[in-house]
Design a protein around this motif. Structure first.
Motif, PDB file in Angstrom:
ATOM      1  N   ALA A   1       0.826  -1.229   0.000  1.00 38.20           N
ATOM      2  CA  ALA A   1       0.000   0.000   0.000  1.00 38.20           C
ATOM      3  C   ALA A   1       0.851   1.266   0.000  1.00 38.20           C
ATOM      4  CB  ALA A   1      -0.939  -0.007   1.198  1.00 38.20           C
ATOM      5  N   LYS A   2       2.113   1.143   0.439  1.00 41.49           N
ATOM      6  CA  LYS A   2       2.991   2.325   0.492  1.00 41.49           C
ATOM      7  C   LYS A   2       3.736   2.536  -0.825  1.00 41.49           C
ATOM      8  CE  LYS A   2       3.918   1.842   5.435  1.00 41.49           C
ATOM      9  NZ  LYS A   2       4.800   1.005   6.257  1.00 41.49           N
TER      10      LYS A   2
ATOM     11  N   GLU B   1       5.079   3.626  -4.165  1.00 46.78           N
ATOM     12  CA  GLU B   1       4.852   4.918  -4.815  1.00 46.78           C
ATOM     13  C   GLU B   1       4.167   4.767  -6.177  1.00 46.78           C
ATOM     14  OE1 GLU B   1       8.408   7.332  -4.882  1.00 46.78           O
ATOM     15  OE2 GLU B   1       7.371   8.796  -6.174  1.00 46.78           O
TER      16      GLU B   1
ATOM     17  N   ASN C   1       0.506   4.136  -5.733  1.00 39.28           N
ATOM     18  CA  ASN C   1      -0.241   5.329  -5.299  1.00 39.28           C
ATOM     19  C   ASN C   1      -0.406   6.343  -6.426  1.00 39.28           C
ATOM     20  OD1 ASN C   1      -1.054   5.369  -2.294  1.00 39.28           O
ATOM     21  ND2 ASN C   1       0.918   4.323  -2.347  1.00 39.28           N
ATOM     22  N   ASN C   2       0.625   6.481  -7.256  1.00 39.43           N
ATOM     23  CA  ASN C   2       0.490   7.378  -8.412  1.00 39.43           C
ATOM     24  C   ASN C   2      -0.574   6.875  -9.378  1.00 39.43           C
ATOM     25  OD1 ASN C   2       2.390   9.162  -7.529  1.00 39.43           O
ATOM     26  ND2 ASN C   2       4.088   8.154  -8.595  1.00 39.43           N
TER      27      ASN C   2
ATOM     28  N   LYS D   1      -4.115   7.590  -8.214  1.00 37.00           N
ATOM     29  CA  LYS D   1      -4.521   8.976  -8.474  1.00 37.00           C
ATOM     30  C   LYS D   1      -5.015   9.120  -9.907  1.00 37.00           C
ATOM     31  CE  LYS D   1      -1.253  10.975  -5.449  1.00 37.00           C
ATOM     32  NZ  LYS D   1       0.181  11.250  -5.573  1.00 37.00           N
TER      33      LYS D   1
ATOM     34  N   LYS E   1      -6.269   4.558   4.184  1.00 42.27           N
ATOM     35  CA  LYS E   1      -5.207   3.554   4.282  1.00 42.27           C
ATOM     36  C   LYS E   1      -5.824   2.162   4.389  1.00 42.27           C
ATOM     37  CE  LYS E   1      -1.243   2.397   7.257  1.00 42.27           C
ATOM     38  NZ  LYS E   1      -1.750   1.224   7.974  1.00 42.27           N
TER      39      LYS E   1
ATOM     40  N   MET F   1      -7.422   1.188   1.057  1.00 38.61           N
ATOM     41  CA  MET F   1      -6.396   0.800   0.079  1.00 38.61           C
ATOM     42  C   MET F   1      -5.942  -0.641   0.359  1.00 38.61           C
ATOM     43  SD  MET F   1      -4.164   2.242  -2.279  1.00 38.61           S
ATOM     44  CE  MET F   1      -2.480   2.092  -2.875  1.00 38.61           C
TER      45      MET F   1
END
Ligand SMILES: [Zn+2]
Length: 271
Positions: A228-229, A231, A234-235, A238, A251, A254
């Motif tokens: 989940a962390k 990068e 997460n991009n 978005k 969190k 996700m």
């Protein structure tokens, strides 16, 4: 067939009821977009699923009917769009945020599409015989209006939810949708904003990258918390879940969707 005077009466009764019991609280109308001369899309936010309304000579075809709690708003909004009766209800799949008000239309005389394909100038219902979001997802295409209702095989305000057929099933349905549609087609997701085939292609690419990245990290032995962390992930989120619905604990959400994705993909890969 629906008896229009009966519809009027029930709406009046409903408004009367509302004004008596809720101290004159007015019924909210649901925001909608007119996407062609004879086609309207009601936007899901807070009410359930996006809804398609095709106005034909002899009545309305309604695709998906939101959550039961949205009944008063849904009926009032549709009546504000057209005085014609509903003649047919079609559900993209059978989840309750898409079927909550079927009963109201059926009681007023509309027929319900039960299963199978259907094809005429107004309406082209395509079954794909493949599981995607549910075990029975339909594509509902309106050739004359050039509008494609995707149900939850495509959502652009949330994580991809291909829980019945995994990414493979979802890809089959999206490819089928891209065959049906052309560059001018209005593409309507089950939840989120109205788009076109470019939006659908972007979603397909992002959803594919999302799953592949999660599975890659999972196979490297990373925990859900660490995945989940990531990068890149997460991009990606978005980009494809544009304006993810506000939730209390993003969190946890996700991590929940990462776990679901791993579970579904592993299950399908061992079949
Ligand atoms: Zn839904």
């Amino acid at each position: 067939m629906l008896n229009p005077s009966k519809f009027k009466t029930s709406l009046v009764t409903l408004l009367f009821f509302t004004s008596i019991t809720l101290e004159a609280k007015e019924v909210d109308l649901i925001p909608y977009e007119k996407v062609s001369d004879d086609f309207y899309v009601l936007l899901a936010d807070g009410y359930g699923s996006n809804v398609g309304i095709k106005v034909t000579n002899d009545g309305l075809i309604i695709v998906d009917t939101m959550l039961a709690k949205s009944n008063q708003s849904l009926m009032a909004t549709i009546e504000s769009i057209s005085e014609k009766p509903a003649k047919l209800v079609v559900n993209t799949h059978d989840h309750m945020d898409h079927t909550g008000n079927n009963k109201s239309f059926i009681e007023l005389g509309a027929a319900k599409h039960t299963h199978g394909e259907m094809s005429n100038n107004d309406l082209n219902i395509v079954t794909t015989n493949v599981a995607s979001h549910s075990s029975n997802d339909l594509l509902v295409y309106f050739p004359d209006s050039n509008v494609l209702m995707m149900g939850d095989s495509f959502t652009n305000n949330w994580y991809p939810t291909f829980w019945a057929g995994g990414l493979a099933g979802q890809t089959v349905i999206i490819d089928k949708a891209l065959e049906l549609a052309n560059k001018d087609t209005t593409v309507v997701p089950g939840h989120g904003f109205i788009t076109n085939t470019e939006g659908l292609k972007r979603y397909k690419e992002n959803a594919t990258n999302w799953v592949n990245r999660i599975m890659e990290l999972h196979h490297q032995g990373l925990s859900t918390e660490d995945i989940a962390k990531d990068e890149a992930l997460n991009n990606l989120l978005k980009r494809f879940a544009n304006g993810v619905r506000p939730v209390k604990d993003l969190k946890r959400m996700m991590e929940h969707f990462i776990n679901k994705t791993i579970e579904v993909e592993l299950k399908l890969s061992t079949k």
